[in-house]
Design an enzyme around this catalytic site. Sequence first.
Site, PDB file in Angstrom:
ATOM      1  N   CYS A  78      -5.763 -10.780 -13.965  1.00 22.05           N
ATOM      2  CA  CYS A  78      -6.693 -10.271 -14.965  1.00 22.05           C
ATOM      3  C   CYS A  78      -6.545  -8.755 -15.119  1.00 22.05           C
ATOM      4  O   CYS A  78      -5.494  -8.293 -15.519  1.00 22.05           O
ATOM      5  CB  CYS A  78      -8.126 -10.712 -14.636  1.00 22.05           C
ATOM      6  SG  CYS A  78      -9.248 -10.522 -16.026  1.00 22.05           S
ATOM      7  N   HIS A 182      -7.437 -16.555 -14.551  1.00 24.01           N
ATOM      8  CA  HIS A 182      -7.856 -16.534 -13.152  1.00 24.01           C
ATOM      9  C   HIS A 182      -7.412 -17.805 -12.440  1.00 24.01           C
ATOM     10  O   HIS A 182      -8.099 -18.818 -12.520  1.00 24.01           O
ATOM     11  CB  HIS A 182      -9.381 -16.413 -13.057  1.00 24.01           C
ATOM     12  CG  HIS A 182      -9.886 -15.056 -13.418  1.00 24.01           C
ATOM     13  ND1 HIS A 182     -10.029 -14.054 -12.488  1.00 24.01           N
ATOM     14  CD2 HIS A 182     -10.226 -14.516 -14.603  1.00 24.01           C
ATOM     15  CE1 HIS A 182     -10.461 -12.958 -13.087  1.00 24.01           C
ATOM     16  NE2 HIS A 182     -10.592 -13.209 -14.383  1.00 24.01           N
ATOM     17  N   GLU A 184      -7.596 -18.490  -9.392  1.00 23.73           N
ATOM     18  CA  GLU A 184      -8.584 -18.838  -8.357  1.00 23.73           C
ATOM     19  C   GLU A 184      -9.829 -19.484  -8.946  1.00 23.73           C
ATOM     20  O   GLU A 184     -10.717 -19.915  -8.222  1.00 23.73           O
ATOM     21  CB  GLU A 184      -8.938 -17.584  -7.537  1.00 23.73           C
ATOM     22  CG  GLU A 184      -9.917 -16.606  -8.185  1.00 23.73           C
ATOM     23  CD  GLU A 184      -9.323 -15.724  -9.293  1.00 23.73           C
ATOM     24  OE1 GLU A 184      -8.181 -15.972  -9.711  1.00 23.73           O
ATOM     25  OE2 GLU A 184     -10.028 -14.790  -9.740  1.00 23.73           O
TER      26      GLU A 184
END
Lengths: 201, 268
Positions: A78, A182, A184
């Site tokens: 990001c 993202h 994650e």
Amino acid sequence: MMKIAIIDYGLGNLRSVFRGIEKAGACPVITHDPEEIQSADGIILPGVGAFSEGMGRLSPIRQCLLSVAGEVPLLGICLGMQMLMDESEEHGNHQGLSLIPGNVRKFQPEPEMKVPHMGWNTIHHAMPDDPLLFGIPDESYFYFVHSYYVSCPAAYRLCETGYIVPYASAVKRGLIYGVQFHPEKSGDVGLLLLKNFIGIC
Amino acid sequence: MALTRRIIPCLDLKDGRVVKGTHFEDLRDAGDPVELAARYNEQGADEVVFLDITASKEKRKTIVELISRAADQLFLPLTVGGGINTTADITAILRAGADKVSMNTAAVQNPKIISEGAAAFGTQCIVLAMDVRRNYIPQDGTTEISLPDGSSCWYEVVTHGGSRPTGIDAILWAKEAEERGAGEILLTSMETDGTKEGFDIPITEAVASATNIPVVASGGVGTLEHFYEGFVTGKADACLAASVFHFGELTIRDVKEYLATRGVPVRL
């Protein structure tokens, strides 16, 4: 076990990156210590927040990052990806790390196309054979949250996403990677991408 | 391919448990938050929202520990709201593993918290939670909205869990919050909350049209059709629901498969 340094510069949600790396089978360390960063097998530059503040907070370890990037695999996430570029127009013009040629630009809102670009969108593999994308089907969904996007030469464009404009949703130059989405926060397919990164380390 | 519409289960938390009420009252126990969050993760939820409705400030500290436990199981975006008043509160919640914070009462009392939060953490972190009710008594400077039965009203922002009317017009407040840097609006209508009669479409559509940030419709979903209405008629970017998911009436996959057959882009 691979040691992955997650760079802590006081911004962002490091816990989910930490847990994602752990779940993907490596040993994460949250750190801003240059020695620890230099001794890691891989580096993650996470990031949520504004570009200039991120760069400001990164300045104590800027030299360290510039010296290891390219030798040790690096993954910017990001804002972490955006900071790899030359320059951003977020709140004025600000210099980035210039590890990958390109600029960060603001999305211009269009009817029915809101900014931030927030939610799940697909990524198209511009470099389908890259090891970061092993096992991840083309047009897989990842979670995005951002108001600025990366514009860079095609040679560094690892993935593309179309939102308002077609842009680079992932970049690559040698062992330096950046993803706008993202991993994650993108469920199983995101964890697979983190696992692939660990495989590169 | 396109940005998909999001389905978001919402977990109202009280003293460490998930609860669900009607019109913000009559709370029922709906389970353990960490277990429920993990279940929604498996079902393909696009995000999860935790709203802490714990009454006492002392007990509020438990929320940070709870978010940490849930975030460890959840590789999905997590929004947390309730009792967040300062940038220090925001830092603590984000550090625990949340991606966004939502603010309602605090934002009305101190609108600067939106600007300060956006400056420090980015606009994508700051969600304006706006609870509204219909007000049929005309007032200068408010936005008149037509209702399906032919009548009209303006929508008033309410705070403190729905108990305090503020006199603030919902549309003006939504625009101000956007200007101050809110990245998303979580809109709950007291009119429909907990009724299972569908979202409050007129206000959802009005807020979605008046702003250029994503709007999450909340309050009142009971059927598959209600989700469709929220997205298509209400123009919401995301639909939030609680009891239909907690009590197993619908799964997230049921909702997404239905929406896909009706042409709404969803992540399956």
